[in-house]
Design a protein around this motif. Structure first.
Motif, PDB file in Angstrom:
ATOM      1  N   LEU A 248     -51.639  40.409-105.168  1.00  0.00           N
ATOM      2  CA  LEU A 248     -50.827  39.343-105.749  1.00  0.00           C
ATOM      3  C   LEU A 248     -51.259  39.133-107.198  1.00  0.00           C
ATOM      4  CD1 LEU A 248     -48.862  36.929-105.585  1.00  0.00           C
ATOM      5  CD2 LEU A 248     -50.773  35.574-104.698  1.00  0.00           C
ATOM      6  N   VAL A 249     -50.301  39.227-108.105  1.00  0.00           N
ATOM      7  CA  VAL A 249     -50.579  39.010-109.523  1.00  0.00           C
ATOM      8  C   VAL A 249     -49.509  38.092-110.097  1.00  0.00           C
ATOM      9  CG1 VAL A 249     -51.720  41.240-109.830  1.00  0.00           C
ATOM     10  CG2 VAL A 249     -49.257  41.041-110.234  1.00  0.00           C
ATOM     11  N   GLN A 250     -49.742  37.654-111.323  1.00  0.00           N
ATOM     12  CA  GLN A 250     -48.780  36.796-112.002  1.00  0.00           C
ATOM     13  C   GLN A 250     -47.970  37.616-113.009  1.00  0.00           C
ATOM     14  OE1 GLN A 250     -51.187  33.612-113.669  1.00  0.00           O
ATOM     15  NE2 GLN A 250     -50.928  32.400-111.795  1.00  0.00           N
ATOM     16  N   THR A 251     -46.850  37.080-113.389  1.00  0.00           N
ATOM     17  CA  THR A 251     -46.017  37.723-114.398  1.00  0.00           C
ATOM     18  C   THR A 251     -46.844  38.006-115.647  1.00  0.00           C
ATOM     19  OG1 THR A 251     -44.023  36.644-113.586  1.00  0.00           O
ATOM     20  CG2 THR A 251     -43.982  37.454-115.847  1.00  0.00           C
ATOM     21  N   GLY A 252     -46.721  39.236-116.130  1.00  0.00           N
ATOM     22  CA  GLY A 252     -47.454  39.641-117.319  1.00  0.00           C
ATOM     23  C   GLY A 252     -48.785  40.307-117.048  1.00  0.00           C
ATOM     24  N   ASP A 253     -49.251  40.214-115.812  1.00  0.00           N
ATOM     25  CA  ASP A 253     -50.528  40.819-115.451  1.00  0.00           C
ATOM     26  C   ASP A 253     -50.396  42.326-115.281  1.00  0.00           C
ATOM     27  OD1 ASP A 253     -51.937  38.169-113.345  1.00  0.00           O
ATOM     28  OD2 ASP A 253     -51.757  38.397-115.524  1.00  0.00           O
TER      29      ASP A 253
ATOM     30  N   LYS B  50     -43.476  42.162-113.735  1.00  0.00           N
ATOM     31  CA  LYS B  50     -42.398  41.198-113.599  1.00  0.00           C
ATOM     32  C   LYS B  50     -42.177  40.906-112.121  1.00  0.00           C
ATOM     33  CE  LYS B  50     -40.077  43.291-117.582  1.00  0.00           C
ATOM     34  NZ  LYS B  50     -38.824  43.923-118.070  1.00  0.00           N
ATOM     35  N   PRO B  51     -41.584  39.770-111.805  1.00  0.00           N
ATOM     36  CA  PRO B  51     -41.298  39.460-110.395  1.00  0.00           C
ATOM     37  C   PRO B  51     -40.458  40.545-109.712  1.00  0.00           C
ATOM     38  CG  PRO B  51     -41.067  37.487-111.714  1.00  0.00           C
ATOM     39  CD  PRO B  51     -41.296  38.620-112.681  1.00  0.00           C
ATOM     40  N   GLU B  52     -39.590  41.190-110.462  1.00  0.00           N
ATOM     41  CA  GLU B  52     -38.755  42.245-109.868  1.00  0.00           C
ATOM     42  C   GLU B  52     -39.547  43.508-109.538  1.00  0.00           C
ATOM     43  OE1 GLU B  52     -38.143  40.543-112.683  1.00  0.00           O
ATOM     44  OE2 GLU B  52     -37.258  41.829-114.237  1.00  0.00           O
ATOM     45  N   ASP B  53     -40.824  43.561-109.901  1.00  0.00           N
ATOM     46  CA  ASP B  53     -41.697  44.668-109.481  1.00  0.00           C
ATOM     47  C   ASP B  53     -42.260  44.449-108.082  1.00  0.00           C
ATOM     48  OD1 ASP B  53     -42.987  44.776-112.841  1.00  0.00           O
ATOM     49  OD2 ASP B  53     -41.456  46.067-111.947  1.00  0.00           O
ATOM     50  N   THR B  54     -42.007  43.284-107.525  1.00  0.00           N
ATOM     51  CA  THR B  54     -42.498  42.979-106.181  1.00  0.00           C
ATOM     52  C   THR B  54     -41.886  43.922-105.162  1.00  0.00           C
ATOM     53  OG1 THR B  54     -42.874  40.643-106.697  1.00  0.00           O
ATOM     54  CG2 THR B  54     -42.531  41.222-104.379  1.00  0.00           C
ATOM     55  N   ALA B  55     -42.746  44.590-104.396  1.00  0.00           N
ATOM     56  CA  ALA B  55     -42.288  45.572-103.409  1.00  0.00           C
ATOM     57  C   ALA B  55     -43.496  46.156-102.691  1.00  0.00           C
ATOM     58  CB  ALA B  55     -41.509  46.694-104.095  1.00  0.00           C
ATOM     59  N   VAL B  56     -43.211  46.932-101.672  1.00  0.00           N
ATOM     60  CA  VAL B  56     -44.232  47.795-101.095  1.00  0.00           C
ATOM     61  C   VAL B  56     -44.159  49.120-101.845  1.00  0.00           C
ATOM     62  CG1 VAL B  56     -45.072  48.988 -99.048  1.00  0.00           C
ATOM     63  CG2 VAL B  56     -44.083  46.677 -98.852  1.00  0.00           C
ATOM     64  N   TYR B  57     -45.282  49.577-102.346  1.00  0.00           N
ATOM     65  CA  TYR B  57     -45.350  50.805-103.130  1.00  0.00           C
ATOM     66  C   TYR B  57     -45.912  51.933-102.255  1.00  0.00           C
ATOM     67  CZ  TYR B  57     -44.186  48.413-107.441  1.00  0.00           C
ATOM     68  OH  TYR B  57     -43.518  47.712-108.424  1.00  0.00           O
ATOM     69  N   TYR B  58     -45.198  53.050-102.290  1.00  0.00           N
ATOM     70  CA  TYR B  58     -45.567  54.207-101.496  1.00  0.00           C
ATOM     71  C   TYR B  58     -45.863  55.399-102.404  1.00  0.00           C
ATOM     72  CZ  TYR B  58     -43.300  51.657 -97.695  1.00  0.00           C
ATOM     73  OH  TYR B  58     -42.944  50.713 -96.772  1.00  0.00           O
ATOM     74  N   CYS B  59     -46.838  56.152-101.997  1.00  0.00           N
ATOM     75  CA  CYS B  59     -47.154  57.419-102.632  1.00  0.00           C
ATOM     76  C   CYS B  59     -46.554  58.531-101.769  1.00  0.00           C
ATOM     77  CB  CYS B  59     -48.672  57.546-102.709  1.00  0.00           C
ATOM     78  SG  CYS B  59     -49.289  59.114-103.276  1.00  0.00           S
ATOM     79  N   ALA B  60     -45.985  59.536-102.426  1.00  0.00           N
ATOM     80  CA  ALA B  60     -45.401  60.659-101.697  1.00  0.00           C
ATOM     81  C   ALA B  60     -45.715  61.955-102.430  1.00  0.00           C
ATOM     82  CB  ALA B  60     -43.889  60.478-101.569  1.00  0.00           C
ATOM     83  N   ALA B  61     -45.806  63.040-101.672  1.00  0.00           N
ATOM     84  CA  ALA B  61     -46.160  64.323-102.275  1.00  0.00           C
ATOM     85  C   ALA B  61     -45.313  65.447-101.694  1.00  0.00           C
ATOM     86  CB  ALA B  61     -47.647  64.616-102.041  1.00  0.00           C
ATOM     87  N   GLN B  62     -45.058  66.418-102.539  1.00  0.00           N
ATOM     88  CA  GLN B  62     -44.319  67.601-102.112  1.00  0.00           C
ATOM     89  C   GLN B  62     -44.893  68.805-102.839  1.00  0.00           C
ATOM     90  OE1 GLN B  62     -42.094  68.124 -99.751  1.00  0.00           O
ATOM     91  NE2 GLN B  62     -42.087  70.291-100.304  1.00  0.00           N
ATOM     92  N   GLU B  63     -45.207  69.853-102.085  1.00  0.00           N
ATOM     93  CA  GLU B  63     -45.730  71.065-102.693  1.00  0.00           C
ATOM     94  C   GLU B  63     -44.662  71.683-103.571  1.00  0.00           C
ATOM     95  OE1 GLU B  63     -47.314  73.895 -99.959  1.00  0.00           O
ATOM     96  OE2 GLU B  63     -48.242  75.092-101.529  1.00  0.00           O
TER      97      GLU B  63
END
Length: 127
Positions: free
Chosen positions: A11-16, A88-101
């Motif tokens: 959890l972070v604030q806007t601008g962080d 920004k608040p619109e960056d709020t999400a679950v972030y996933y890493c994905a890989a493809q050879e």
């Protein structure tokens, strides 16, 4: 078995700023893989945030994060990072890493092009 494990969310604030890490383990030659960071907000489609080629020489960003986010990798550590600034608040999400050879110099922009996924790390930006 190959695993991707994300960390660094919170959890972070806007601008962080916040830095996410994605570490690969198992039977993988990480330097052969294109890696992408995706995110999915509640009720929305999963979208590519940034991607990086196997050698780290080419990076791709979605327009809304260009200039604020930086993707990088350290192959000797089997790790890819996502540095997120001026959040920004619109960056709020679950972030996933994905890989493809792949040795492609071109970005892999859709989730269907990736065969290995992490479990995700939640990022919340308060206004």
């Amino acid at each position: 078995q190959v695993q991707l494990v994300e960390s660094g969310g919170g959890l972070v604030q806007t601008g962080d700023s916040l830095t996410l890490s994605c570490v690969a383990s198992g039977n993988i030659i990480f330097s052969r893989y294109y890696v992408g960071w995706f995110r999915q907000a509640p009720g929305k489609e999963r979208e590519l945030v940034a991607g990086i080629t196997w050698d780290g020489h080419n990076a791709h960003y979605r327009a809304s994060v260009e200039g604020r986010f930086t993707i990088s990798r350290e192959n000797f550590k089997n790790t890819v990072y996502l540095q997120m600034n001026t959040m920004k608040p619109e960056d709020t999400a679950v972030y996933y890493c994905a890989a493809q050879e792949s040795f492609t110099p071109d970005p892999l922009t859709t989730q269907y092009q990736y065969s290995i996924w992490g479990q995700g790390t939640r990022v919340t930006v308060s206004s």
